[in-house]
Design an enzyme around this catalytic site. Sequence first.
Site, PDB file in Angstrom:
ATOM      1  N   HIS A 153     -46.114   7.653  31.756  1.00  0.00           N
ATOM      2  CA  HIS A 153     -46.557   6.914  32.944  1.00  0.00           C
ATOM      3  C   HIS A 153     -47.710   7.686  33.564  1.00  0.00           C
ATOM      4  O   HIS A 153     -47.517   8.582  34.386  1.00  0.00           O
ATOM      5  CB  HIS A 153     -45.368   6.772  33.911  1.00  0.00           C
ATOM      6  CG  HIS A 153     -45.677   5.983  35.147  1.00  0.00           C
ATOM      7  ND1 HIS A 153     -44.692   5.388  35.922  1.00  0.00           N
ATOM      8  CD2 HIS A 153     -46.846   5.675  35.749  1.00  0.00           C
ATOM      9  CE1 HIS A 153     -45.247   4.777  36.937  1.00  0.00           C
ATOM     10  NE2 HIS A 153     -46.559   4.942  36.869  1.00  0.00           N
ATOM     11  N   GLU A 192     -40.559   0.668  42.686  1.00  0.00           N
ATOM     12  CA  GLU A 192     -41.238   1.826  43.283  1.00  0.00           C
ATOM     13  C   GLU A 192     -41.142   1.634  44.798  1.00  0.00           C
ATOM     14  O   GLU A 192     -40.413   2.362  45.466  1.00  0.00           O
ATOM     15  CB  GLU A 192     -42.698   1.884  42.813  1.00  0.00           C
ATOM     16  CG  GLU A 192     -43.494   3.052  43.417  1.00  0.00           C
ATOM     17  CD  GLU A 192     -44.989   3.035  43.031  1.00  0.00           C
ATOM     18  OE1 GLU A 192     -45.505   1.986  42.582  1.00  0.00           O
ATOM     19  OE2 GLU A 192     -45.647   4.094  43.208  1.00  0.00           O
ATOM     20  N   HIS A 242     -44.397  -1.731  36.257  1.00  0.00           N
ATOM     21  CA  HIS A 242     -43.960  -1.020  37.459  1.00  0.00           C
ATOM     22  C   HIS A 242     -42.990  -1.945  38.200  1.00  0.00           C
ATOM     23  O   HIS A 242     -43.294  -3.131  38.419  1.00  0.00           O
ATOM     24  CB  HIS A 242     -45.141  -0.752  38.384  1.00  0.00           C
ATOM     25  CG  HIS A 242     -46.050   0.360  37.956  1.00  0.00           C
ATOM     26  ND1 HIS A 242     -46.628   0.419  36.725  1.00  0.00           N
ATOM     27  CD2 HIS A 242     -46.469   1.467  38.626  1.00  0.00           C
ATOM     28  CE1 HIS A 242     -47.379   1.525  36.664  1.00  0.00           C
ATOM     29  NE2 HIS A 242     -47.294   2.174  37.799  1.00  0.00           N
ATOM     30  N   HIS A 257     -51.790   6.927  34.726  1.00  0.00           N
ATOM     31  CA  HIS A 257     -52.955   6.047  34.890  1.00  0.00           C
ATOM     32  C   HIS A 257     -54.195   6.902  34.673  1.00  0.00           C
ATOM     33  O   HIS A 257     -54.417   7.855  35.431  1.00  0.00           O
ATOM     34  CB  HIS A 257     -52.983   5.451  36.294  1.00  0.00           C
ATOM     35  CG  HIS A 257     -51.756   4.670  36.643  1.00  0.00           C
ATOM     36  ND1 HIS A 257     -51.677   3.297  36.496  1.00  0.00           N
ATOM     37  CD2 HIS A 257     -50.536   5.059  37.094  1.00  0.00           C
ATOM     38  CE1 HIS A 257     -50.474   2.881  36.872  1.00  0.00           C
ATOM     39  NE2 HIS A 257     -49.751   3.923  37.237  1.00  0.00           N
ATOM     40  N   ASP A 280     -47.937   9.965  36.800  1.00  0.00           N
ATOM     41  CA  ASP A 280     -48.506   8.811  37.506  1.00  0.00           C
ATOM     42  C   ASP A 280     -50.016   8.976  37.729  1.00  0.00           C
ATOM     43  O   ASP A 280     -50.799   8.531  36.891  1.00  0.00           O
ATOM     44  CB  ASP A 280     -47.754   8.581  38.829  1.00  0.00           C
ATOM     45  CG  ASP A 280     -47.809   7.139  39.316  1.00  0.00           C
ATOM     46  OD1 ASP A 280     -48.348   6.270  38.606  1.00  0.00           O
ATOM     47  OD2 ASP A 280     -47.282   6.867  40.417  1.00  0.00           O
ATOM     48  N   ASP A 281     -50.417   9.578  38.842  1.00  0.00           N
ATOM     49  CA  ASP A 281     -51.835   9.755  39.187  1.00  0.00           C
ATOM     50  C   ASP A 281     -52.039  11.213  39.604  1.00  0.00           C
ATOM     51  O   ASP A 281     -52.190  11.521  40.793  1.00  0.00           O
ATOM     52  CB  ASP A 281     -52.212   8.819  40.343  1.00  0.00           C
ATOM     53  CG  ASP A 281     -51.959   7.364  39.990  1.00  0.00           C
ATOM     54  OD1 ASP A 281     -52.759   6.792  39.233  1.00  0.00           O
ATOM     55  OD2 ASP A 281     -50.940   6.815  40.448  1.00  0.00           O
TER      56      ASP A 281
HETATM   57  N1  ADE Z   1     -51.813   2.146  40.080  1.00  0.00           N
HETATM   58  C1  ADE Z   1     -52.010   3.464  39.944  1.00  0.00           C
HETATM   59  N2  ADE Z   1     -50.911   4.137  40.314  1.00  0.00           N
HETATM   60  C2  ADE Z   1     -49.995   3.221  40.712  1.00  0.00           C
HETATM   61  C3  ADE Z   1     -48.663   3.291  41.193  1.00  0.00           C
HETATM   62  N3  ADE Z   1     -48.025   4.443  41.382  1.00  0.00           N
HETATM   63  N4  ADE Z   1     -48.047   2.148  41.514  1.00  0.00           N
HETATM   64  C4  ADE Z   1     -48.664   0.981  41.341  1.00  0.00           C
HETATM   65  N5  ADE Z   1     -49.910   0.865  40.896  1.00  0.00           N
HETATM   66  C5  ADE Z   1     -50.572   1.977  40.569  1.00  0.00           C
HETATM   67 ZN    ZN Z   2     -47.925   4.141  38.145  1.00  0.00          ZN
END
Ligand code: ADE
Ligand code: ZN
Length: 333
Positions: A13, A196, A193, A15, A274-275
């Site tokens: 996961h 969350e 997703h 991005h 994630d990011d």
């Molecule tokens: N796009 C990038 N990161 C995300 C996240 N954590 N949740 C939803 N969309 C995303």
């Molecule tokens: Zn994500």
Amino acid sequence: MDRIAALPKVELHLHIEGTLEPELIADLAARHGIDLPFGSLAALRSRYRFEDLQDFLDLYYANLVVLRTPDDFAELARAYLRRAAAGGVRHAEIFFDPQAHVSRGVALSDVVDGLVEGCRAGAVETGTTSALIACFLRDRSVEEALDVLEQLVALGAPIIGIGLDSAEVGNPPSRFAPVFDRARELGLHRVAHAGEEGGPEYVREALDLLGVERVDHGIRSVEDADLLRRLAAERVPLTVCPLSNVRLHAVPELAAHPLPRLMAAGVVATISSDDPAYFGGYAEDNYAAVATQLGLTDDDLAGLARNAVQASFLPPERKRALDDEIDGWLAAR
Ligand code: ADE
Ligand code: ZN
């Protein structure tokens, strides 16, 4: 390399746009002669405190202005693989958001070609392999998602699957059933997703209406005992992103994270970042944070890493090889 960085990991996961570090934003802005999105690098950094998912997404999308050419996308992917490899990532199934670029006037083929080249070069340099998953933005139309999926097919884009991301609440999975039906017809893997910020009902919809093979985040499943039993019984993996959950206030603090409850319920939990450019850490930082804050042992960490291997879309022989590497890590303690 420290012990947690040395644990062989699979990242499920991630991005790629969320790996855009402020320094690379500044470099690319200078290269293209465009103003930094928020003036100075210091001003940009000061924005990295988020109220919630939407607050984060506003910055994440704004920063994309610096990604213009295939080389930019290649550099982004290569830089990520270099950084990931240093933290023990052996394989990454990488999300990208085609609509976030096409809607700014970047050609889809430039996005795909650049990412493919960056992943190729990154693998040669580091040995870390990767695969691409195209995510659709759930706060845009289903027609646009279908159109972009067909464009990806027409380009022969080497994607292994599709996902669903962006602003969750108010954009339930159900609307995207036609896109996921088409992906299934095309033989693509399907993830989304859910859970969350949205409730457990979003996770149920992703399973029942989208036929997903993994749920991204899924942490709010802990609010629904029947759903937890189902996830465990059907062995549906969740890609949990602990530092993301803290930074976006999906959980009040790491010590209160539902990961131990998911593990105790027998859910196939995995750890991802994630990011990472936005949330304070890459894969090894997420593993280290749960080890410290949730009191997880080496066996627990190895179990989470093994879950990710099994939950990946890798062939059985590579899964076995990675499992053996994890055995080696445990034996070396
Ligand atoms: N796009 C990038 N990161 C995300 C996240 N954590 N949740 C939803 N969309 C995303
Ligand atoms: Zn994500």
